[in-house]
Each structure stands twice: as structure tokens, then as C-alpha cells.
Design a protein around this motif. Structure first.
Motif, PDB file in Angstrom:
ATOM      1  N   GLY A  41       0.827  -1.205   0.000  1.00  0.00           N
ATOM      2  CA  GLY A  41       0.000   0.000   0.000  1.00  0.00           C
ATOM      3  C   GLY A  41       0.852   1.243   0.000  1.00  0.00           C
ATOM      4  N   GLY A  42       0.216   2.336   0.290  1.00  0.00           N
ATOM      5  CA  GLY A  42       0.945   3.594   0.295  1.00  0.00           C
ATOM      6  C   GLY A  42       0.311   4.548  -0.681  1.00  0.00           C
ATOM      7  N   GLU A  43       0.841   5.738  -0.709  1.00  0.00           N
ATOM      8  CA  GLU A  43       0.326   6.782  -1.578  1.00  0.00           C
ATOM      9  C   GLU A  43       0.285   6.284  -3.021  1.00  0.00           C
ATOM     10  OE1 GLU A  43       2.043  10.958  -3.158  1.00  0.00           O
ATOM     11  OE2 GLU A  43       2.782  10.275  -1.211  1.00  0.00           O
ATOM     12  N   LYS A  44      -0.809   6.583  -3.727  1.00  0.00           N
ATOM     13  CA  LYS A  44      -0.903   6.105  -5.109  1.00  0.00           C
ATOM     14  C   LYS A  44       0.142   6.802  -5.975  1.00  0.00           C
ATOM     15  CE  LYS A  44      -3.779   4.103  -7.721  1.00  0.00           C
ATOM     16  NZ  LYS A  44      -2.832   3.041  -7.623  1.00  0.00           N
ATOM     17  N   ALA A  45       0.807   6.034  -6.808  1.00  0.00           N
ATOM     18  CA  ALA A  45       1.836   6.640  -7.653  1.00  0.00           C
ATOM     19  C   ALA A  45       1.217   7.079  -8.961  1.00  0.00           C
ATOM     20  CB  ALA A  45       2.950   5.640  -7.921  1.00  0.00           C
ATOM     21  N   PRO A  46       1.492   8.301  -9.417  1.00  0.00           N
ATOM     22  CA  PRO A  46       1.046   8.712 -10.749  1.00  0.00           C
ATOM     23  C   PRO A  46       1.849   7.983 -11.814  1.00  0.00           C
ATOM     24  CG  PRO A  46       2.440  10.393  -9.785  1.00  0.00           C
ATOM     25  CD  PRO A  46       2.273   9.327  -8.739  1.00  0.00           C
ATOM     26  N   ALA A  47       1.417   8.121 -13.088  1.00  0.00           N
ATOM     27  CA  ALA A  47       2.149   7.454 -14.164  1.00  0.00           C
ATOM     28  C   ALA A  47       3.605   7.895 -14.156  1.00  0.00           C
ATOM     29  CB  ALA A  47       1.519   7.775 -15.515  1.00  0.00           C
ATOM     30  N   LYS A  48       3.821   9.167 -13.862  1.00  0.00           N
ATOM     31  CA  LYS A  48       5.204   9.651 -13.871  1.00  0.00           C
ATOM     32  C   LYS A  48       5.505  10.350 -12.562  1.00  0.00           C
ATOM     33  CE  LYS A  48       7.015  13.037 -16.458  1.00  0.00           C
ATOM     34  NZ  LYS A  48       7.780  13.826 -17.393  1.00  0.00           N
ATOM     35  N   PRO A  49       5.930   9.592 -11.564  1.00  0.00           N
ATOM     36  CA  PRO A  49       6.147  10.196 -10.242  1.00  0.00           C
ATOM     37  C   PRO A  49       7.366  11.119 -10.206  1.00  0.00           C
ATOM     38  CG  PRO A  49       6.772   7.887 -10.225  1.00  0.00           C
ATOM     39  CD  PRO A  49       6.181   8.150 -11.564  1.00  0.00           C
ATOM     40  N   TRP A  50       8.297  10.959 -11.122  1.00  0.00           N
ATOM     41  CA  TRP A  50       9.489  11.817 -11.134  1.00  0.00           C
ATOM     42  C   TRP A  50       9.365  12.790 -12.301  1.00  0.00           C
ATOM     43  CZ3 TRP A  50      10.573   9.969  -6.712  1.00  0.00           C
ATOM     44  CH2 TRP A  50      10.630   8.609  -6.454  1.00  0.00           C
ATOM     45  N   GLU A  51       9.277  14.077 -11.974  1.00  0.00           N
ATOM     46  CA  GLU A  51       8.962  15.008 -13.063  1.00  0.00           C
ATOM     47  C   GLU A  51      10.052  15.054 -14.116  1.00  0.00           C
ATOM     48  OE1 GLU A  51       9.036  19.124 -12.174  1.00  0.00           O
ATOM     49  OE2 GLU A  51      10.543  18.947 -10.609  1.00  0.00           O
ATOM     50  N   GLY A  52      11.294  14.724 -13.738  1.00  0.00           N
ATOM     51  CA  GLY A  52      12.370  14.825 -14.715  1.00  0.00           C
ATOM     52  C   GLY A  52      12.546  13.585 -15.573  1.00  0.00           C
ATOM     53  N   ALA A  53      11.716  12.546 -15.345  1.00  0.00           N
ATOM     54  CA  ALA A  53      11.928  11.282 -16.067  1.00  0.00           C
ATOM     55  C   ALA A  53      11.489  11.414 -17.516  1.00  0.00           C
ATOM     56  CB  ALA A  53      11.172  10.159 -15.377  1.00  0.00           C
ATOM     57  N   LYS A  54      12.262  10.796 -18.424  1.00  0.00           N
ATOM     58  CA  LYS A  54      11.978  10.970 -19.844  1.00  0.00           C
ATOM     59  C   LYS A  54      11.664   9.667 -20.583  1.00  0.00           C
ATOM     60  CE  LYS A  54      12.994  15.450 -20.705  1.00  0.00           C
ATOM     61  NZ  LYS A  54      12.843  15.864 -19.290  1.00  0.00           N
ATOM     62  N   THR A  55      12.041   8.525 -20.023  1.00  0.00           N
ATOM     63  CA  THR A  55      11.987   7.292 -20.811  1.00  0.00           C
ATOM     64  C   THR A  55      10.557   6.764 -20.944  1.00  0.00           C
ATOM     65  OG1 THR A  55      12.841   6.362 -18.765  1.00  0.00           O
ATOM     66  CG2 THR A  55      14.337   6.431 -20.623  1.00  0.00           C
ATOM     67  N   LEU A  56      10.386   5.809 -21.865  1.00  0.00           N
ATOM     68  CA  LEU A  56       9.054   5.360 -22.277  1.00  0.00           C
ATOM     69  C   LEU A  56       8.211   4.750 -21.179  1.00  0.00           C
ATOM     70  CD1 LEU A  56       9.324   3.610 -25.760  1.00  0.00           C
ATOM     71  CD2 LEU A  56       7.956   5.577 -25.124  1.00  0.00           C
ATOM     72  N   GLU A  57       8.858   4.043 -20.210  1.00  0.00           N
ATOM     73  CA  GLU A  57       8.042   3.339 -19.217  1.00  0.00           C
ATOM     74  C   GLU A  57       7.140   4.296 -18.442  1.00  0.00           C
ATOM     75  OE1 GLU A  57      11.192   3.980 -18.946  1.00  0.00           O
ATOM     76  OE2 GLU A  57      12.016   3.824 -16.922  1.00  0.00           O
ATOM     77  N   TRP A  58       7.512   5.576 -18.366  1.00  0.00           N
ATOM     78  CA  TRP A  58       6.722   6.530 -17.586  1.00  0.00           C
ATOM     79  C   TRP A  58       5.497   6.994 -18.357  1.00  0.00           C
ATOM     80  CZ3 TRP A  58       8.481   5.774 -13.004  1.00  0.00           C
ATOM     81  CH2 TRP A  58       9.843   5.513 -12.813  1.00  0.00           C
ATOM     82  N   THR A  59       5.363   6.607 -19.637  1.00  0.00           N
ATOM     83  CA  THR A  59       4.135   6.932 -20.359  1.00  0.00           C
ATOM     84  C   THR A  59       3.041   5.921 -20.041  1.00  0.00           C
ATOM     85  OG1 THR A  59       4.781   5.611 -22.272  1.00  0.00           O
ATOM     86  CG2 THR A  59       5.450   7.919 -22.274  1.00  0.00           C
ATOM     87  N   LEU A  60       3.400   4.813 -19.380  1.00  0.00           N
ATOM     88  CA  LEU A  60       2.413   3.811 -19.005  1.00  0.00           C
ATOM     89  C   LEU A  60       1.853   4.157 -17.631  1.00  0.00           C
ATOM     90  CD1 LEU A  60       4.465   0.656 -19.957  1.00  0.00           C
ATOM     91  CD2 LEU A  60       2.384   1.412 -21.090  1.00  0.00           C
ATOM     92  N   PRO A  61       0.621   3.705 -17.352  1.00  0.00           N
ATOM     93  CA  PRO A  61       0.091   3.947 -15.997  1.00  0.00           C
ATOM     94  C   PRO A  61       0.899   3.194 -14.949  1.00  0.00           C
ATOM     95  CG  PRO A  61      -1.368   2.528 -17.269  1.00  0.00           C
ATOM     96  CD  PRO A  61      -0.325   3.027 -18.218  1.00  0.00           C
ATOM     97  N   SER A  62       0.802   3.634 -13.692  1.00  0.00           N
ATOM     98  CA  SER A  62       1.425   2.902 -12.583  1.00  0.00           C
ATOM     99  C   SER A  62       0.315   2.252 -11.778  1.00  0.00           C
ATOM    100  CB  SER A  62       2.195   3.841 -11.655  1.00  0.00           C
ATOM    101  OG  SER A  62       3.218   4.484 -12.353  1.00  0.00           O
ATOM    102  N   PRO A  63       0.388   0.995 -11.416  1.00  0.00           N
ATOM    103  CA  PRO A  63       1.402   0.040 -11.822  1.00  0.00           C
ATOM    104  C   PRO A  63       1.301  -0.266 -13.310  1.00  0.00           C
ATOM    105  CG  PRO A  63      -0.382  -1.095 -10.686  1.00  0.00           C
ATOM    106  CD  PRO A  63      -0.649   0.377 -10.562  1.00  0.00           C
ATOM    107  N   ALA A  64       2.406  -0.621 -13.907  1.00  0.00           N
ATOM    108  CA  ALA A  64       2.399  -0.904 -15.336  1.00  0.00           C
ATOM    109  C   ALA A  64       1.447  -2.061 -15.607  1.00  0.00           C
ATOM    110  CB  ALA A  64       3.806  -1.260 -15.787  1.00  0.00           C
ATOM    111  N   PRO A  65       0.598  -1.943 -16.639  1.00  0.00           N
ATOM    112  CA  PRO A  65      -0.344  -3.033 -16.943  1.00  0.00           C
ATOM    113  C   PRO A  65       0.398  -4.323 -17.275  1.00  0.00           C
ATOM    114  CG  PRO A  65      -0.279  -1.425 -18.723  1.00  0.00           C
ATOM    115  CD  PRO A  65       0.495  -0.844 -17.585  1.00  0.00           C
ATOM    116  N   TYR A  66      -0.300  -5.450 -17.094  1.00  0.00           N
ATOM    117  CA  TYR A  66       0.329  -6.759 -17.267  1.00  0.00           C
ATOM    118  C   TYR A  66       0.982  -6.880 -18.638  1.00  0.00           C
ATOM    119  CZ  TYR A  66       0.821 -11.768 -16.366  1.00  0.00           C
ATOM    120  OH  TYR A  66       1.318 -13.032 -16.145  1.00  0.00           O
TER     121      TYR A  66
END
Ligand code: HEM
Ligand SMILES: [Cu+2]
Lengths: 285, 526
Positions: free
Chosen positions: B491-516
Motif C-alpha cells: 500500500g501507500g500513496e498512489k503513484a502517478p504514471a510519472k512520479p518523477w517530473e524529470g523522467a523521460k523514458t518510455l516506461e513513464w508513459t504507461l500507468p502505474s502500476p504498469a499493466p500486465y
């Protein structure tokens, strides 16, 4: 879903039990091998069970892949993956043999001359070095394996089989199934013939030449290199045989036959390794 | 065609097995990545218990806790378990989770074989651990398994050999999978020089693995036949040479240490730009530096053997070649620092670990160069100086990057934010205790304390006591890490798709948690 060819159609197989079966096989084989080299009672049994499971897995898994291929699940991109995969696998095999060729080189060029040099005269005054040798302390007499008998015939056999497999490949591309079947048949026949002659040669080495695994540096490198090569030829021949069975069952088309090509690549690889063996193990002694 | 495919994908969606069978049969890169990471953590604790037993014995001079034979088994198995069980699988776990997401692929190229690569680790680990309980105990000749010791030892050595064979096969399959995935499954538009640096470092690591692991397989096969079938590869009486084993082993061994550090470079190269909010400085020089490290790493192996006897020309060659590696390594350190230069930095846990990495890895790099100097290495070879060197590069290098990477991607993996305060606490505890444990080992080594010996002369007592205290502190701090990770999964605070504003790579375009299933339709990269 409309996607351009290749991308998006990548076939990701559904969950499968084969990997788990394979891990169980290696579990039995690992413990079985460790037990049997230490002559513990259970060893061979475990090894046999593991091997049986492994063979079962190989049949099941490769069978599944063959069926997937025949039912058209593999896009051009998947085909390319197989090509990359096979190429890198062969590269890893090249490195495996490189370790043994490296050992042969190191012993011949470095260790044996050094053991015969002035410093070592105190230890082994009579050792003169030179190749082939069983080393300074193994005095049992042996004869080396010369190149121009069976080994030369075996070279001819393997080189011919390289030609026949290419001949079969041409046939496959032109959809001449008869020539394909014949070419493949000849190839694996020559492969098994090679293995048979190699086994005969081992018998000759043990009984007539007194050349054994325990025959020092020469015996160790001789059997390690020819042994692993022979093992690879055996595997390759079995693979060719399986491909032949698939051809008989009507598999492969002129456009789509990576299974065939992968095995052909592998076959050329064992062929090239043999040339290295012929030169460095048999010829230059 | 298309219909067939859509049906298959739907099929895979609808019923995949649940419970234990899900994990046993999975073909999903995320499932497999998680299994790798958990396996690695279990092995990390296993190897950690061995390490703490070693340090407990070394707390005071004299023999108190374990007998010398068992001590030797512990040092050997600690090395093997940490290298092959903890560090390498952890990076493969990252590769599995991240590479498909970072290059926009639906999964790994060979999804079924992927699962086999993982499950093969289990029989291998069982062989290693079980070897403690056979007559003669586990292998005890050091993780480098040099003959003649390793030829004389009991069946524990055979079990270690077969374990290494199986792990080697698993690594080779895993690497072929990774190379193929990277070369063949990038989203349209993602050219090689647009790949995230983590992907680049793994491509090169996987190449090193495919090149080096078979050579190890050859070496241990010769060891096996020397032990059991009467060959004389490593026996001078038969014209063989024990030093030859060292050559072959280190031809594998040195690339192996880069196998354990290149993915770490990759992770740090993702974290630093994100939290400095600047693109990585000198991307292409990073790629070239990685490649040249990989190439150079194949021609420096004999720096591990300076005291084994070698012609002077050989010593000179290997000394200079080794020092050359410091250049591309320096390029990397420079680039990370330059990335942070005038960046708007924040210091979340991943960034702390990344910065800690840069500091401490650099210390390890320096002590490496010192070891590379032949006249000095003749003195420090096989002393605690070498132990200090490689723990600085492996623990505060490889392992710190693993921690940093876990914190960095946990929000993407679990969909929750981890507890930042606890994460930072974990970092500072690790940082403090790590240095307490290992910095003093430099002094011990320079003063001549040999490695792999359970007892020592009185003058080494103080530093050893400090080191042991540090080791226990470090070990127990890792339980905090376990707690933070478990807490974040549950549990814990829900993470947005891109929790780090400076992140650039593709995985951050997916929702968190990343879909199966992530990129069934490839994204288009500009
Ligand atoms: C600038 C980079 C580096 C240089 C110049 C360097 C140099 C050396 C040298 C000369 C030795 C042999 C010392 C001896 O046994 O007397 C050594 C040992 C070692 N290094 Fe490094 N090294 C470097 C980076 C690394 C990295 C990045 C790693 C791993 C991530 C690493 C892991 C090791 C290990 C494990 C040993 C000890 C192996 C053993 O004897 O058990 N090194 N290093
Ligand atoms: Cu090295």
C-alpha cells in the motif's frame, strides 16, 4: 486492430509448463551427475531420470514451436528473432570451443617447453618437451593419432555433408521436395557415419595406440576437443534427422523454413570446428 | 493472419493460470522480472548470513566460532552466492522489467525461454546450498576455484561445478534473449542511439556474457575431468599447468566483473538525469565508453595473476591495458558529474544511492588502478586491500545501483510510492555502515593482512573489530530495505504514471502500476 506488418503482431506464447519441466530435468541431472562422478549409489539413476525428462521436454517444446510455426503464428519479426537467437547461440558455442583450443595452445606453446627448460632439469632431468607428450611424469608409452587415416576420411565426410545440406537448401528454396529429402537424408547419414567412425577411432586409440584420457597433456586435449566436437556432431545429426522428419511430414515452404536454416548453420559450425581440429589436433603433431 | 493473432492475444489475456502455476508457467516479462528480483534478494540474505559469520569469526584474533575448514567454505560460497545468485540475477530482473517497457516492446523476444532461464537458477542454487551438507562440505578453495586445491576437494566442488554449469547456461539464454529483444523489438523510430542508456549497457553486458560464460564452462569442465576422469590439464606431472586455469578463469572473470557493473552504470545514468532535471551529459560518449570498457575488459585478465609468475613484458602489457580502462570509466564519472552540474537537483532516495554510487565507486576505481600497478600489486595481492577494492566496486557500486534502481522504479512496478523517510534512512545507514566495514580494510591490506584466513596477528585486531561492527550494521540495515519494499507493495500513496517530473523514458508513459501487457501496439518514438 490494424497494425503495420511485423510490429504489433509479435507472437508472445501463452503460459507454458515446458520451462518448469526443463528445470526439473536439470535438477535431476545436476544432482545425478554430482552423485555419479562421486560413485554414490543413486547417481546414475537420477541422471537417467533427468535425461529422460530433458528429452521429453525437448520433444514437447520443439514440437510446440513447430506447430506454432506451421500454423502461421510467426511474423517476419519473429523469424528475425530466431535468426538473431541462433547466431548468438552459435557464437557462444564458438567461445566454448575457444576455451579448449586455448588450453591446447597454452600447453603446447608455453607449459610443455617450460617444463623441459633448464630450471626444471632438477625436477625432471630426462624430460625433453616436444609434442605430443604425456608430460614429464607419465612414462607409459603411447602413439599419437596420425591425420591421414580415418581423420582425413572424416574430414571428407563432413565437408561433403556441408555440400549436401546446401544442396538440400537450394532444393527447398526452389520447392523441389524430392531433392530436399534426399539432400537432408544424405547429410544426417554422413553425420552419423562420422560419429560411428569417430567411435571406431577411439577404440583403436585405446586398444592399439594406448592413447587415453589419462595420457597427459596430449591425451587430455585430444579427447576433450574431439569428444566435445563428436558430441556436437551427434546433436547436429539428430537435429538434421528431426528436420528431415518434419520435411517428410510436409513442413517448411520456400519462404518460411527457419528451422531448416538454423540447423544448417549449426551444421556448418561443427564443420568449421572440425577443420580446426584436423589442423591443430591431428595434423600439426 | 491478423485474426489469428488477435485471437491469440485475447486468449493469453483471458485465462492465464493463477496461484503457484502463474509463476511456474508464466511467459510475462514482468512476472519473470519479479521472480528474478526476489530470488536475488533471497540469495543476498543467504550470502549475507555467510558474510556475517565470517565477520563474526574475524571480530577478534583467534578461532572462536567456526573451524577453519568451515570458514573457507563460507568465504567461497559467499563469493559464489553473491556473484551468481545475488548481483547478476538482480540485474537480469531489472532487464526483464525494464527493457521491454523502455524500448516499447510487447515482451521479451523469447518469452518461454525467458522463464526457463529463471527457473534454472533454482536447481543451481539448490546444488550450491546442498553442497554444505555432503561429506567434505561445500567447495572451499575460494570463489575463483583455483587448482590444485579445487582438484583435491570433496564432492562439494563437483556440485559447485554443476551449479555453475547450469547458471552459465541460464545466463547465456537470458543474454541471447536480451540481445535479440533489443536488436529486434524496438518501437518504430527508436534508433540505437535513441535507446535509454540502461538498455545500451545491458546490450553490451549481454554480449560480454555470451562471450565469457562459455569460457568459464570450458574451464570448469576441464576441472571436472581433472577431478574425476584422470585428465591432466592442470597437473604439471602430465604436462598441464595450474596457472593455465587462472588464465582461463580470469579471461572469464574480468569481463564478469564488468558484467556486474555495466548495468549499474546504466541504472545510474537513468537516475542522475531524472533528479538533476537535465538530459544526460555526453550520451554518445557514454555509449562509446561502455563499448570500449567491454572491449578492453577482454585483454586485461592477467592483472589478477601478477604474483603467479609472468614475464616482465606480460606484466607491463597487462598493467597498462588495465590502467587504460580507467579512462572510459573516468569519462563516465565525469559525465554523471557534468549532468548534475547546475541541474535543479532534488535528493530522493534513488538519487542518494546514485550519488553514493558515484563517490564510492570512484574510490573503488582508484584502488583498482593502484592494484593494477605491478610493484604495488605484488604487495597487496591476496590481502584485504583487494577485498576492500572489490567491495567498493561491487557493494557500493553494483549493489547501491540496484537499491537506487529499485527505489526509482518501485512506483512503476507496484503503483505505490515507497516511504521516502525510511528509504533515506536505509541509504544513510547503508552508507555509514558500508564505509565502516570496508574502508578500514584498505589499512589492513596495506599492513599485510591476508584474505581467506580465519585468524590474524594481534596488530590487526582494532581495524577488524571496527570492520565487523560495520558489517553487522550494514547487514541489519538491509532488513529495513525489505520492510520498505514490502510496505510499498502492500500500500501507500498512489503513484502517478510519472512520479518523477524529470523522467523521460518510455516506461513513464504507461500507468502505474504498469499493466500486465505493456506495449502490444508499439508507441512511435520521435
Ligand atoms: C578502474 C577500474 C578497475 C581496475 C583498474 C581494477 C583493477 C583490479 C586489479 C588489478 C585487481 C587484482 C588485484 C589483486 O588480486 O591483487 C582487481 C581485483 C578485483 N576487482 Fe577490480 N578493477 C577495476 C574495477 C572493478 C570493477 C568495476 C569491479 C566489479 C564490479 C571489480 C571487481 C574486482 C574483483 C571482484 C576483484 C577480486 C577478484 C578476486 O581475486 O577474488 N573491479 N581489480
Ligand atoms: Cu580484473
Amino acid at each position: 486492430m490494424s497494425q503495420e506488418a511485423g510490429h504489433g503482431h509479435y507472437y508472445v506464447p501463452a503460459p507454458s509448463t515446458w520451462p518448469m519441466v526443463g528445470a526439473i530435468a536439470l535438477f535431476f541431472m545436476g544432482f545425478g551427475a554430482a552423485f555419479s562422478v562421486n560413485r554414490l549409489p543413486l547417481g546414475y539413476g537420477l541422471l537417467a531420470i533427468g535425461f529422460a525428462i530433458l528429452v521429453y521436454m525437448l520433444f514437447g517444446w520443439f514440437g510446440a514451436v513447430a506447430r506454432e510455426s506451421e500454423s502461421g503464428k510467426f511474423s517476419a519479426q519473429v523469424d528475425k528473432s530466431f535468426r538473431w537467437g541462433m547466431s548468438w547461440f552459435i557464437f557462444s558455442e564458438v567461445m566454448f570451443f575457444a576455451a579448449f583450443f586455448g588450453a591446447l595452445y597454452y600447453m603446447r606453446v608455453h607449459t610443455v617447453p617450460e617444463l623441459a627448460d633448464l630450471e626444471h632439469k632438477i625436477l625432471w632431468p630426462d624430460f625433453t618437451g616436444g609434442w605430443p607428450t604425456a608430460g614429464p611424469w607419465i612414462t607409459e608409452k603411447f602413439m599419437p593419432m596420425g591425420p591421414w587415416g580415418l581423420p582425413a576420411i572424416n574430414t571428407l565426410i563432413l565437408l561433403t555433408s556441408g555440400v549436401t545440406v546446401t544442396w538440400a537448401h537450394w532444393a527447398l528454396k526452389l520447392n523441389k521436395r524430392g531433392q530436399l529429402k534426399l539432400g537432408l537424408f544424405l547429410t544426417f547419414f554422413l553425420g552419423f557415419l562420422f560419429v560411428g567412425l569417430q567411435a571406431y577411432e577411439y577404440g583403436h586409440a585405446y586398444s592399439d595406440l594406448n592413447l587415453k584420457m589419462t595420457t597427459g597433456a596430449y591425451g587430455a586435449t585430444f579427447y576433450m576437443l574431439t569428444g566435445f566436437h563428436g558430441f556436437h556432431v551427434t546433436l547436429g545429426s539428430i537435429m538434421l534427422f528431426v528436420i528431415w522428419c518434419r520435411v517428410m511430414a510436409g513442413h517448411f515452404t520456400p519462404e518460411n523454413h527457419f528451422g531448416f536454416e538454423g540447423v544448417a548453420w549449426y551444421w556448418h559450425f561443427v564443420d568449421v570446428v572440425w577443420l580446426g581440429l584436423f589442423i591443430f589436433v591431428y595434423w600439426l603433431i | 493472419m491478423a485474426a489469428v493473432h488477435d485471437h491469440d492475444i485475447a486468449h493469453a489475456h483471458d485465462h492465464h493460470p493463477t496461484g503457484m502455476m502463474r509463476w511456474l508457467t508464466t511467459t510475462n516479462h514482468k512476472d519473470i522480472g519479479s521472480m528474478y528480483l526476489w530470488f536475488s534478494f533471497v540469495m543476498f540474505l543467504t550470502g549475507g548470513v555467510m558474510a556475517l559469520t565470517i565477520r563474526a569469526e574475524l571480530f577478534m584474533p583467534g578461532i572462536q566460532i567456526v573451524n577453519p575448514e568451515f570458514f573457507n567454505q563460507l568465504t567461497t560460497m559467499h563469493g559464489l552466492v553473491m556473484v551468481f545468485g545475488a548481483i547478476m540475477p538482480a540485474f537480469v530482473g531489472f532487464a526483464n522489467w525494464q527493457i521491454p517497457m523502455m524500448i516499447g516492446a510487447p515482451d521479451m523476444a523469447f518469452a518461454r525461454m525467458n522463464n526457463w532461464s529463471f527457473w534454472l537458477l533454482i536447481p543451481a542454487a539448490l546444488l550450491l546450498i546442498a553442497s554444505f551438507f555432503v561429506p567434505g562440505g561445500a567447495a572451499a578453495g575460494g570463489w575463483t576455484i583455483y587448482p590444485p586445491l579445487s582438484v583435491q576437494m570433496g564432492m562439494g566442488m563437483d556440485m559447485a561445478i554443476f551449479a555453475l554449469h547450469i547458471m552459465g547456461a541460464a545466463s547465456i539464454m537470458g543474454s541471447i534473449n536480451i540481445i535479440t529483444t533489443i536488436l529486434n523489438m524496438r518501437a518504430p523510430g527508436m534508433t540505437l542511439m535513441k535507446m535509454p542508456l540502461f538498455v545500451w549497457t545491458w546490450l553490451i553486458t549481454a554480449y560480454l556474457l555470451v562471450m565469457a560464460m562459455p569460457v568459464l564452462a570450458g574451464a570448469i569442465t576441464m576441472l571436472l575431468t581433472d577431478r574425476n576422469f584422470g585428465t591432466n590439464f592442470f597437473n604439471a606431472a602430465g604436462g598441464g599447468d595450474p596457472v593455465m586455469f587462472q588464465h582461463i578463469f580470469w579471461f572469464f572473470g574480468h569481463p564478469e566483473v564488468y558484467i556486474m557493473i555495466l548495468p549499474a552504470f546504466g541504472i545510474v545514468s537513468e537516475i542522475i538525469p531524472t533528479f538533476a532535471r537535465k538530459p544526460l551529459f555526453g550520451y554518445s560518449s557514454m555509449v562509446y565508453a561502455t563499448a570500449s570498457i567491454a572491449i578492453l575488459s577482454c585483454i586485461v585478465w592477467a592483472h589478477h595473476m601478477f604474483s603467479a609468475g609472468m614475464p616482465v613484458t606480460g606484466q607491463l602489457f597487462f598493467m597498462y591495458a588495465t590502467m587504460l580502462i580507467a579512462i572510459p570509466t573516468g569519462v563516465k564519472v565525469f559525465n554523471w558529474t557534468a549532468t548534475m552540474w547546475r541541474g535543479s537537483m532534488t535528493f530522493e532516495t534513488p538519487m542518494l544511492f546514485a550519488i553514493g554510487f558515484i563517490f564510492l565507486f570512484t574510490i573503488g576505481g582508484f584502488s583498482g588502478v593502484i592494484c593494477a600497478i605491478v610493484p604495488i600489486d605484488i604487495q597487496v595481492q591476496d590481502t584485504y586491500y583487494v577485498i576492500a577494492h572489490f567491495h567498493y566496486v561491487l557493494v557500493s557500486g553494483a549493489l547501491f545501483s540496484i537499491f537506487g534502481g529499485v527505489y526509482y522504479w518501485l512506483p512503476k512496478w507496484t503503483g505505490h510510492m515507497y516511504d521516502e523517510t525510511l528509504g533515506k534512512t536505509h541509504f544513510w545507514l547503508s552508507m555509514f555502515f558500508f564505509n565502516l566495514a570496508f574502508f578500514v580494510q584498505h589499512f589492513l591490506g596495506l599492513a599485510g593482512m591476508p584474505r581467506r584466513v580465519p585468524d590474524y596477528a594481534l596488530q590487526f585486531a582494532d581495524f577488524n573489530m571496527i570492520s565487523s561492527i560495520g558489517a553487522f550494521g550494514f547487514g541489519f540495515s538491509q532488513l529495513l530495505f525489505l520492510y520498505v519494499v514490502l510496505k510499498c507493495i502492500r500500500g501507500g500513496e498512489k503513484a502517478p504514471a510519472k512520479p518523477w517530473e524529470g523522467a523521460k523514458t518510455l516506461e513513464w508513459t504507461l500507468p502505474s502500476p504498469a499493466p500486465y501487457h505493456s506495449f502490444e501496439t508499439p508507441p512511435v518514438v520521435r
